[in-house]
Every structure is written in structure tokens, then in C-alpha cells.
Enzyme design. Structure first.
Site, PDB file in Angstrom:
ATOM      1  CE  LYS A 223      47.634  -8.489   8.431  1.00  0.00           C
ATOM      2  NZ  LYS A 223      48.352  -8.869   7.229  1.00  0.00           N
ATOM      3  CG  HIS A 243      47.783 -11.440   3.468  1.00  0.00           C
ATOM      4  ND1 HIS A 243      48.096 -12.570   4.185  1.00  0.00           N
ATOM      5  CD2 HIS A 243      48.411 -10.424   4.094  1.00  0.00           C
ATOM      6  CE1 HIS A 243      48.881 -12.254   5.198  1.00  0.00           C
ATOM      7  NE2 HIS A 243      49.086 -10.954   5.165  1.00  0.00           N
ATOM      8  CB  SER A 265      51.011 -13.466   9.193  1.00  0.00           C
ATOM      9  OG  SER A 265      49.804 -12.892   8.778  1.00  0.00           O
ATOM     10  CG  ASP A 290      50.443  -7.194   5.263  1.00  0.00           C
ATOM     11  OD1 ASP A 290      50.713  -8.404   5.193  1.00  0.00           O
ATOM     12  OD2 ASP A 290      49.610  -6.739   6.065  1.00  0.00           O
ATOM     13  NE  ARG A 382      54.279  -8.749  13.286  1.00  0.00           N
ATOM     14  CZ  ARG A 382      53.864  -9.216  12.111  1.00  0.00           C
ATOM     15  NH1 ARG A 382      53.932  -8.460  11.035  1.00  0.00           N
ATOM     16  NH2 ARG A 382      53.384 -10.435  12.006  1.00  0.00           N
TER      17      ARG A 382
HETATM   18  O1  SAT Z   1      49.210  -8.024  13.378  1.00  0.00           O
HETATM   19  S1  SAT Z   1      49.079  -8.047  11.919  1.00  0.00           S
HETATM   20  O2  SAT Z   1      47.842  -8.736  11.563  1.00  0.00           O
HETATM   21  O3  SAT Z   1      49.033  -6.713  11.387  1.00  0.00           O
HETATM   22  C1  SAT Z   1      50.409  -8.840  11.235  1.00  0.00           C
HETATM   23  C2  SAT Z   1      50.107 -10.078  10.502  1.00  0.00           C
HETATM   24  O4  SAT Z   1      49.663 -11.050  11.107  1.00  0.00           O
HETATM   25  O5  SAT Z   1      50.316 -10.131   9.284  1.00  0.00           O
HETATM   26 MN    MN Z   2      50.080  -9.759   6.724  1.00  0.00          MN
END
Ligand code: SAT
Ligand code: MN
Length: 599
Positions: A223, A243, A265, A290, A382
Site C-alpha cells: 500500500k 487499487h 479491502s 490487489d 491473512r
Molecule cells: O494489510 S493490507 O493493507 O495489505 C490489506 C488491505 O487492507 O487491503
Molecule cells: Mn487491498
């Protein structure tokens, strides 16, 4: 072992590493070479100290539990730091670098005592590709190193490309937990929430993160670099950092369509990116789940690459029903964080199997049984998985030229109001749909879950500059693309009935909606005009073989004019916060929508 520092000929890099070392005062410095051997050694060290646990039945896979305070991104503690606040805009937290830098230096002073400082050279995008960017992450977390091995391309080859004076983006990370001599380390060291800081200095292409070891707070290529910093660079250089997942859909006739879709997200990007179409003859290949970096190619079309090399996906809800390709990807060589471990030492999370294990150790390390009133896995648990292991990874996923995008999809999670799918009238209207996108908040950020908020282009937490200027950038990309511009759609898979039931089955059935989009591109499917956009005409969605009640379908494709009129004020308020940075063309779109609704 590791990369020998005396081999490094890059003066600026050496100077920066030296500066950071004298500020953070680690016990040792280690340059990562990106080898399997390095990965295995670090993992073994973490197993030996109890931080990592090998997972039963999944070769070379490991399980981690974070500190209960460090489980997701921290948007409240994320800062865009420019001399002028107006440059970061109303959707970002701002601090003056003149104030933030000394504060951060104070925190960094001695913060790596008792720890090793790892220097990770990584490439976002295929190494050496003209689209790729090189970053150097300095971190005191071996967990971050092994995750970066999967999520990015790490190692000696990156150093070769960097040479003596190549460009790199410096990314400094510390868990913010120095160790006194003899002090026993925590299993997941981190700092309390008020001392976590995720800082971006876009004028200097610089990232400083402190206090968290989790996900996007700590894996700085994702990010921080590939979205917040890259979005600023992309605007300057005339490309796009979004994104978005990227997928290739192949029709029975072999025609390929490339789709890039932006959802907030934890709204199903990974599921859509690897979906198994339920319509006979259609196939889907995954390019990314992503982030998309997109440039206009020599033929005037928009080409996308996935800058990452792994998936950092949400575990709860992932199953052979919802995402079989992700399940296959997770069979080996993966990292699991904050799910549960059953009595055999196998990972488990809510929704993985129909029947939960009769006993497990939950993400907090406590005994868990199905009668507990807390989930066994944290909702933002995750997996970290190598992209190449995905059975439907596209043969072109590492093609440095990228793939030509035909379709953009925006969307979010809305139980009410927003229909299943709608097509924009034109580019400006599409940008309007993206700019007004809204979604119920999820566990991917620390904070309340389930509140509706505007999340333009799913970039609210990730746009590194004033979002009003970001909308202008979108409009100008459309002007440059002209007739080559992708068609824009808006979807909502999450519509619920009065009784709280999901109205649309989702997952592989979403292929029916994507097929309609592809047919719209080819002018093969019918649409009906509504005030909010074009919706599938009666019979235009291919529903063969799907058991869906006609009332549900009607509700999914209903445009409730009165309710949309009530939505106008909230859009006006949303736009007003950008003041004169909001492009006039979006006000025009709002006016036109109002007219169409009130006609
Ligand atoms: O923790 S992350 O920012 O990589 C996952 C997400 O919020 O998309
Ligand atoms: Mn994401």
C-alpha cells in the site's frame, strides 16, 4: 550468508543505510539476497523462538499470531506529509514534515537495539522491466522479510539492476520495540497504537513506518509504495496506480477480455480475480488481486501490470466453495497469520469447512470450541501466498508490457440501494461512479465495521495526494485515451433483501455479470437506460442454469428513484469537501444525475 555489503557500490544507498543504522542502533546489519536458503534460515529462527509454527499437511508453510493490538491497517495513524496540507487533501491525515520528521527521528532513535536490521532490495514489477520500481526496505522484523520474499521480487538481481546510481524508494520500517540487554523478546513485538505511525513523504518518495508489524503497515512495497507513493508518481508521469485486481476472461470462442476492478479491502477482490465462471465455456485467468499499474501503450490502449508477486488475502470465508483456486494456491509455501490451529496442527478459519473443528487454539492462543462466542480466526486473518502457485495464474502475469484493459469495474459493499450492475454512459460518468463509490467498512482497517462511507475508486486509504486532483487525473487519462478508453461499470454483489438474505449468489456466478459487460464492449448485449446508468435489459443477463427467484432479480436490478434522490445530498457533501480541487466536470455529472432522477 546474505549479500555482502562490501559488494554494494551504490553510494546513496550505502549512505542511507549507514544513516538509518546510526539512528536505529541495531545489533547487526543483514543484507537480504532473496534466496530460498535465506527464507528457510529466517523461518527456522522464528520457529526456534516460538514466533512461527510449521503447519501440518502444508509443506513449507508457517503459522503466526500477531499481538491482539496489531491486526490490521491503521488508517488513523497513516499520514501523508507535505509542506502544504492542501496537497494531501481532506481524505488523508496530514502532518507538516517539519513536525513529523523530528517526532519520527525521536521514535527511531535506538529503536532497533537488541535486533538485527535487515536491508531488503525489492522490485515492484518484473525485475528490470521499464514499468517496475525498485524499493529498499529496511526493517527489524524477520516476519516482514519472509513476507516480502513472497509479495515482491527480492534479492541480488535487484542490486544488479540498481547498479551504482539507480533510482530506489527508501522504505524504513521498525516494529518499535527495542530490547534491553537480556530482555526476552515478545512473540510479536510492536508498539502501542498511539505510537504507530505510517508516514509518507511524497515530495521525497520516502516511506517511514513505525510500531506495527502487520500487513500493509509493514510490508511497505504494497500500500505504501505501490499505491500511496506510486499514485503521486503516476500522476506526475501520466500513468495510473490503482487499487485494482486484474483478470483475463476468455469466451468460448477464445476472445480475451481484460478487466481491472476496484473494490475496497476485504470486499472480494481476491475471489473475483481467481473466479471459476459458472457459464459453460468461459474461463478466467488471474493477473493480480490487489494493485494495477497502468500505462498507455504505443497503440494508445491502456496496459496493466501487477506490481506484486504474491497474494495477501483474507482467510475467513475462503473455501473450496467460495474460492477453490485460492485454496489450491494455499497448499504449500505459504504464511498464515491470525487464523486458528486445530488439534492436528492444521490451520482453520471461519467458513473454511462446513463443520468447524471440535477444538482449536484461536488467533489469540486460547482454547476454542464451536460454542465460544468469539471467532477462532481474526476477521482480518491473512494468507501470504506466491502468485505463481495459483492454478489459474495467467501466462502473461509477468509480461512486462502488461495486458490491455477493456473494462473497469468499481464497486463496494452496500446492503441496500445500489443495483447489481450498471454501465456508465461515458468516461466522465464512469469517473463520477468511481468518485462517489461507497462501501460498508470491513475488518481490514482498525475501526468500526459496517459503516457506509465514500471510498472513491476504493482508494480512500491509498491515494497519496489530494483526491480532487486524483479525479482530475482520471478525467485527463480519459481525454488521452479517447476511443481506446476502457468501458466503466459499477457493481454491488452484496445487496440484501428485507429479510437480510443475500440476493445474489456471488463468487463464480459473478461471471454472468462479467459476461454481460464483455458483450456490452462488443455491442452484443442489450441495456436499458435508467437515471443512474445502463442496466441489463430484460433477459440480457445470462442466467441459464441459475436458480434465482424472479422477485430477487427484479430487486437486484431495481432503481429506486426516490432513494437515489435522497442520496444526492450525501454526494454533494462528499464533493464539497474538495473545494475548488473538485473538477467542474464532476459537478456537471451530479447536476445531470439530478436532472435525470427528477425528470
Ligand atoms: O494489510 S493490507 O493493507 O495489505 C490489506 C488491505 O487492507 O487491503
Ligand atoms: Mn487491498
Amino acid at each position: 550468508m546474505g549479500f555482502d555489503q562490501s559488494q554494494v557500490k551504490h553510494e546513496r544507498l550505502l549512505a542511507w543505510v549507514g544513516e538509518v543504522a546510526s539512528m536505529c542502533k541495531p545489533d547487526a546489519i543483514y543484507w537480504c539476497d532473496g534466496t530460498t536458503d535465506e527464507y528457510n534460515r529466517l523461518m527456522q529462527q522464528m520457529v526456534n523462538c516460538g514466533m512461527a509454527i510449521p503447519v501440518e499437511g502444508r509443506p513449507n508453510s508457517f503459522y503466526f499470531r500477531s499481538d491482539p493490538s496489531d491486526v490490521a491497517r491503521v488508517e488513523d495513524r497513516t499520514f501523508i506529509s507535505t509542506p502544504q496540507q492542501i496537497e494531501t487533501g481532506p481524505t488523508n491525515n496530514w502532518m507538516d514534515p517539519a513536525e513529523l520528521k523530528p517526532l519520527m527521528r525521536g521514535l527511531y532513535d535506538g529503536c532497533m537495539r537488541g535486533r538485527t536490521m535487515y536491508v531488503i532490495p525489492f522490485s515492484m514489477g518484473p525485475i528490470g522491466s521499464p514499468i517496475s520500481k525498485i524499493g529498499i526496505e529496511i526493517t527489524d522484523s524477520p516476519y516482514v522479510v519472509v513476507n516480502m520474499h513472497i509479495m515482491t521480487r527480492v534479492g541480488t538481481r535487484v542490486m544488479d539492476v540498481l547498479g551504482k546510481d539507480g533510482e530506489f524508494i527508501p522504505c524504513l520500517h521498525s516494529v518499535g520495540a527495542p530490547l534491553a540487554p537480556g530482555q526476552k523478546d515478545a512473540l510479536w513485538p510492536c508498539a502501542p497504537i498511539e505510537r504507530k505511525f505510517i508516514c509518507h513523504f511524497p515530495d521525497e518518495n520516502l516511506i517511514w513506518s513505525y510500531g506495527s508489524g502487520y500487513g500493509g503497515n509493514a510490508l511497505l512495497g504494497k500500500k505504501c509504495l505501490a499505491l500511496r507513493i506510486a499514485s503521486v508518481i503516476a500522476r506526475r508521469e501520466g500513468w495510473m496506480a490503482e487499487h485494482m485486481l486484474i483478470l483475463r476472461l476468455i469466451s468460448p470462442a477464445g476472445r480475451r477480455y481484460h478487466i481491472a476492478a476496484a473494490f475496497p479491502s476485504a470486499c472480494g477482490k481476491t475471489n473475483l480475480a481467481m473466479m471459476q465462471p459458472t457459464i459453460p465455456g468461459w474461463r478466467c485467468e488471474c493477473i493480480g488481486d490487489d494493485i494495477a499499474w497502468m500505462k498507455i501503450g504505443p497503440d494508445g490502449r491502456l496496459y496493466a501490470i501487477n506490481p506484486e508477486s504474491g497474494f495477501f488475502g483474507v482467510l475467513p470465508g475462503t473455501s473450496y466453495e467460495s474460492n477453490p483456486m485460492a485454496m489450491e494456491t494455499l497448499k504449500a509455501n505459504c504464511i498464515f497469520t491470525n487464523c486458528a490451529l486445530d488439534d492436528r496442527g492444521e490451520v482453520w478459519w471461519e467458513g473454511m469447512t462446513e463443520d468447524p473443528p471440535s477444538h482449536a487454539i484461536d488467533w489469540k492462543g486460547k482454547d476454542w470450541t464451536p460454542s465460544c462466542d468469539t471467532p477462532a480466526a481474526h476477521p482480518n486473518a491473512r494468507f501470504t501466498a506466491p502468485a505463481r502457485q495459483c492454478p489459474v495464474i495467467c501466462p502473461d502475469w509477468e509480461n512486462p508490457d502488461g495486458v490491455p484493459i477493456d473494462i473497469f469495474v468499481f464497486g463496494g459493499r452496500r446492503a441496500k440501494l445500489v443495483p447489481l450492475v450498471c454501465e456508465a454512459f461515458d468516461w466522465d460518468h464512469g469517473v463520477f461512479l468511481g468518485a462517489t463509490a461507497s462501501s460498508e467498512t470491513t475488518a481490514a482497517n482498525i475501526g468500526a465495521v459496517g459503516n457506509v462511507r465514500r471510498d472513491p475508486m476504493a482508494m480512500k486509504p491509498f491515494c497519496g495526494y489530494n483526491m480532487g486532483d486524483y479525479f482530475s487525473h482520471w478525467l485527463s487519462m480519459g481525454d488521452r485515451l479517447g476511443n481506446n478508453a476502457p468501458k466503466i461499470f459499477y457493481t454491488n454483489w452484496f445487496r440484501k433483501g428485507e429479510d437480510g438474505r443475500w440476493l445474489w449468489p456471488g463468487f463464480g456466478e459473478n461471471s454472468r455479470v462479467l459476461k454481460w459487460m464483455c458483450e456490452r464492449v462488443d455491442r452484443m448485449a442489450a441495456a436499458r437506460e435508467t437515471p443512474i446508468g445502463r442496466l441489463p435489459a430484460d433477459g440480457a443477463l445470462d442466467l441459464r442454469g441459475l436458480d434465482i427467484a424472479s422477485e430477487d432479480l427484479k430487486e437486484l436490478l431495481r432503481v429506486d428513484k426516490e432513494a437515489w434522490i435522497r442520496e444526492l445530498d450525501s454526494i454533494r457533501e462528499h464533493f464539497a469537501q474538495f473545494g475548488d480541487r473538485l473538477p467542474q466536470r464532476l459537478w456537471v455529472q451530479l447536476q445531470k444525475l439530478e436532472q435525470r432522477l427528477k425528470e
